[in-house]
Write a protein that holds these residues in place. Structure first.
Motif, PDB file in Angstrom:
ATOM      1  N   GLU A  62       0.835  -1.198   0.000  1.00 55.56           N
ATOM      2  CA  GLU A  62       0.000   0.000   0.000  1.00 55.56           C
ATOM      3  C   GLU A  62       0.876   1.257   0.000  1.00 55.56           C
ATOM      4  N   PRO A  63       1.133   1.860  -1.163  1.00 58.41           N
ATOM      5  CA  PRO A  63       1.969   3.073  -1.204  1.00 58.41           C
ATOM      6  C   PRO A  63       1.304   4.218  -0.447  1.00 58.41           C
ATOM      7  N   THR A  64       2.132   5.023   0.186  1.00 56.88           N
ATOM      8  CA  THR A  64       1.628   6.195   0.888  1.00 56.88           C
ATOM      9  C   THR A  64       1.863   7.468   0.074  1.00 56.88           C
ATOM     10  N   VAL A  82       2.796 -20.956  -7.359  1.00 55.91           N
ATOM     11  CA  VAL A  82       1.520 -20.471  -7.881  1.00 55.91           C
ATOM     12  C   VAL A  82       1.144 -19.247  -7.046  1.00 55.91           C
ATOM     13  N   TYR A  83       0.908 -18.127  -7.691  1.00 55.92           N
ATOM     14  CA  TYR A  83       0.573 -16.929  -6.937  1.00 55.92           C
ATOM     15  C   TYR A  83      -0.366 -16.058  -7.760  1.00 55.92           C
ATOM     16  N   GLN A  84      -1.046 -15.186  -7.088  1.00 60.07           N
ATOM     17  CA  GLN A  84      -1.937 -14.226  -7.721  1.00 60.07           C
ATOM     18  C   GLN A  84      -1.523 -12.822  -7.316  1.00 60.07           C
ATOM     19  N   THR A  85      -1.731 -11.891  -8.229  1.00 61.28           N
ATOM     20  CA  THR A  85      -1.445 -10.487  -7.933  1.00 61.28           C
ATOM     21  C   THR A  85      -2.684  -9.661  -8.242  1.00 61.28           C
ATOM     22  N   TRP A  86      -3.147  -8.888  -7.246  1.00 56.40           N
ATOM     23  CA  TRP A  86      -4.291  -7.996  -7.423  1.00 56.40           C
ATOM     24  C   TRP A  86      -3.814  -6.555  -7.447  1.00 56.40           C
ATOM     25  N   PHE A  87      -4.444  -5.764  -8.278  1.00 55.08           N
ATOM     26  CA  PHE A  87      -4.189  -4.326  -8.295  1.00 55.08           C
ATOM     27  C   PHE A  87      -5.524  -3.607  -8.119  1.00 55.08           C
ATOM     28  N   SER A  88      -5.568  -2.683  -7.195  1.00 56.59           N
ATOM     29  CA  SER A  88      -6.799  -1.944  -6.950  1.00 56.59           C
ATOM     30  C   SER A  88      -6.462  -0.531  -6.474  1.00 56.59           C
ATOM     31  N   VAL A  89      -7.422   0.363  -6.588  1.00 56.34           N
ATOM     32  CA  VAL A  89      -7.242   1.738  -6.125  1.00 56.34           C
ATOM     33  C   VAL A  89      -8.490   2.164  -5.364  1.00 56.34           C
ATOM     34  N   PHE A  90      -8.307   3.119  -4.482  1.00 47.64           N
ATOM     35  CA  PHE A  90      -9.448   3.724  -3.811  1.00 47.64           C
ATOM     36  C   PHE A  90     -10.156   4.660  -4.791  1.00 47.64           C
ATOM     37  N   ALA A  91     -11.463   4.658  -4.768  1.00 45.96           N
ATOM     38  CA  ALA A  91     -12.254   5.564  -5.603  1.00 45.96           C
ATOM     39  C   ALA A  91     -13.179   6.383  -4.715  1.00 45.96           C
ATOM     40  N   ARG A  92     -13.231   7.680  -4.989  1.00 46.69           N
ATOM     41  CA  ARG A  92     -14.080   8.566  -4.208  1.00 46.69           C
ATOM     42  C   ARG A  92     -14.867   9.480  -5.146  1.00 46.69           C
ATOM     43  N   ASP A  93     -15.802  10.217  -4.569  1.00 50.57           N
ATOM     44  CA  ASP A  93     -16.740  11.014  -5.360  1.00 50.57           C
ATOM     45  C   ASP A  93     -16.504  12.515  -5.197  1.00 50.57           C
ATOM     46  N   GLY A 131     -29.805  21.788  -8.928  1.00 50.01           N
ATOM     47  CA  GLY A 131     -28.458  22.267  -9.223  1.00 50.01           C
ATOM     48  C   GLY A 131     -27.362  21.286  -8.899  1.00 50.01           C
ATOM     49  N   ALA A 132     -27.704  20.061  -8.506  1.00 50.80           N
ATOM     50  CA  ALA A 132     -26.703  19.093  -8.067  1.00 50.80           C
ATOM     51  C   ALA A 132     -26.010  18.422  -9.254  1.00 50.80           C
ATOM     52  N   TYR A 133     -24.740  18.081  -9.046  1.00 55.49           N
ATOM     53  CA  TYR A 133     -23.978  17.310 -10.031  1.00 55.49           C
ATOM     54  C   TYR A 133     -23.073  16.339  -9.280  1.00 55.49           C
ATOM     55  N   ALA A 134     -22.497  15.385 -10.003  1.00 55.86           N
ATOM     56  CA  ALA A 134     -21.596  14.419  -9.365  1.00 55.86           C
ATOM     57  C   ALA A 134     -20.634  13.847 -10.392  1.00 55.86           C
ATOM     58  N   PHE A 135     -19.397  13.645  -9.940  1.00 51.07           N
ATOM     59  CA  PHE A 135     -18.397  12.878 -10.676  1.00 51.07           C
ATOM     60  C   PHE A 135     -18.007  11.702  -9.776  1.00 51.07           C
ATOM     61  N   PRO A 136     -18.720  10.603  -9.838  1.00 52.60           N
ATOM     62  CA  PRO A 136     -18.462   9.484  -8.929  1.00 52.60           C
ATOM     63  C   PRO A 136     -17.288   8.631  -9.375  1.00 52.60           C
ATOM     64  N   GLY A 137     -16.704   7.912  -8.412  1.00 52.50           N
ATOM     65  CA  GLY A 137     -15.707   6.895  -8.713  1.00 52.50           C
ATOM     66  C   GLY A 137     -14.400   7.410  -9.264  1.00 52.50           C
ATOM     67  N   GLN A 138     -13.925   8.558  -8.784  1.00 52.55           N
ATOM     68  CA  GLN A 138     -12.635   9.093  -9.228  1.00 52.55           C
ATOM     69  C   GLN A 138     -11.498   8.552  -8.359  1.00 52.55           C
ATOM     70  N   ILE A 139     -10.326   8.372  -8.960  1.00 52.67           N
ATOM     71  CA  ILE A 139      -9.166   7.845  -8.232  1.00 52.67           C
ATOM     72  C   ILE A 139      -8.831   8.771  -7.066  1.00 52.67           C
ATOM     73  N   ALA A 140      -8.530   8.172  -5.928  1.00 47.63           N
ATOM     74  CA  ALA A 140      -8.317   8.937  -4.692  1.00 47.63           C
ATOM     75  C   ALA A 140      -6.958   9.613  -4.686  1.00 47.63           C
ATOM     76  N   THR A 141      -6.865  10.721  -5.406  1.00 46.85           N
ATOM     77  CA  THR A 141      -5.659  11.529  -5.429  1.00 46.85           C
ATOM     78  C   THR A 141      -6.072  12.999  -5.396  1.00 46.85           C
ATOM     79  N   ASP A 142      -5.105  13.906  -5.502  1.00 40.36           N
ATOM     80  CA  ASP A 142      -5.438  15.322  -5.483  1.00 40.36           C
ATOM     81  C   ASP A 142      -5.234  15.916  -6.877  1.00 40.36           C
ATOM     82  N   ARG A 166      -7.645  12.453  -1.571  1.00 38.04           N
ATOM     83  CA  ARG A 166      -6.707  11.527  -0.935  1.00 38.04           C
ATOM     84  C   ARG A 166      -7.252  10.916   0.346  1.00 38.04           C
ATOM     85  N   SER A 167      -8.075  11.642   1.080  1.00 36.73           N
ATOM     86  CA  SER A 167      -8.549  11.114   2.358  1.00 36.73           C
ATOM     87  C   SER A 167     -10.064  11.028   2.467  1.00 36.73           C
ATOM     88  N   ALA A 168     -10.802  11.687   1.560  1.00 33.23           N
ATOM     89  CA  ALA A 168     -12.264  11.683   1.671  1.00 33.23           C
ATOM     90  C   ALA A 168     -12.877  12.179   0.371  1.00 33.23           C
TER      91      ALA A 168
END
Length: 233
Positions: A62-64, A82-93, A131-142, A166-168
């Protein structure tokens, strides 16, 4: 297994009950006691001490900080690897509301554009009821920026805002207002400073003049320009 993230530092955590534990991570089914050991100095993850094949080994890198690339090297110690490798990222809105500051009311139908830290467009959307809008599921970065394109006849008051995921989740509220016509007046003079009667003065059409659909023109009188009405403010 060795992880070597270039030009950055990172930490590794294992999905175990022993420190540094991270709860709720996926893992292989099998022997839950088969936990690998991470050596932060050698950047090496080693399986059980006996090098016995099981189906329970699991750990998470888990890179910081942001990574530009990641290299993983695998070395067999015994048996059949025999091994498996998973890659995943946090997604926020990213969400928000577009408001008309004059009417103190929400604006439906405004176009919102989401760009990343490089200025590349990631997505566009339109504000809905309320007047509401949303961009859901964006990668958790700045580095995100949301920009509003006002509806016809309006200009932006708060036209853009930044988002850090990054945090919320992030909320970016934007606002627009009506274009207010005002009078424009002045004097046309020649190079000697004398008034020029009969000169035509034109205010060319611009995006904010889209409501008029035409350029504004006026003709000077004997001493000064006539007012060209309808210019935006």
């Amino acid at each position: 297994m060795r992880a070597r993230p270039p030009r950055t530092s990172a930490t590794r955590t294992a999905s175990t009950t022993a420190p540094p534990a991270v709860a709720g991570k996926p893992s292989c089914t099998g022997d839950a006691a088969d936990v690998p050991t991470w050596d932060p100095d050698a950047l090496t993850l080693t399986g059980n001490t006996q090098a016995i094949d099981t189906s329970g080994a699991a750990a998470w890198f888990e890179p910081t900080v942001s990574l530009s690339s990641l290299t993983i090297e695998f070395t067999r110690r015994s048996g059949f690897p025999v091994y498996q490798t998973w890659f995943s990222v946090f997604a926020r809105d990213i969400t928000g509301t577009v408001t008309d500051t004059d009417a103190a009311a929400p604006v439906e139908g405004a176009t919102l554009t989401l760009t990343d830290a490089n200025g590349d467009t990631l997505a566009t959307t339109t504000s809905g009821p309320g007047g509401a809008y949303a961009f859901p599921g964006q990668i958790a970065t700045d580095g995100y920026t949301v920009t509003v394109t006002p509806p016809t006849g309006q200009i932006a008051v708060v036209g853009s805002g930044t988002a850090d995921l990054r945090s919320a989740d992030a909320v970016v509220d934007l606002s627009v207002r009506d274009i207010v016509p005002v009078a424009v007046s002045g004097t046309v003079r020649d190079s000697d400073g004398n008034p020029v009667p009969g000169a035509t003065v034109t205010i060319p059409r611009t995006p904010v003049l889209s409501r008029s659909r035409r350029a504004l023109t006026a003709r000077t009188c004997s001493t000064k320009c006539r007012s060209a009405h309808g210019s935006p403010r």
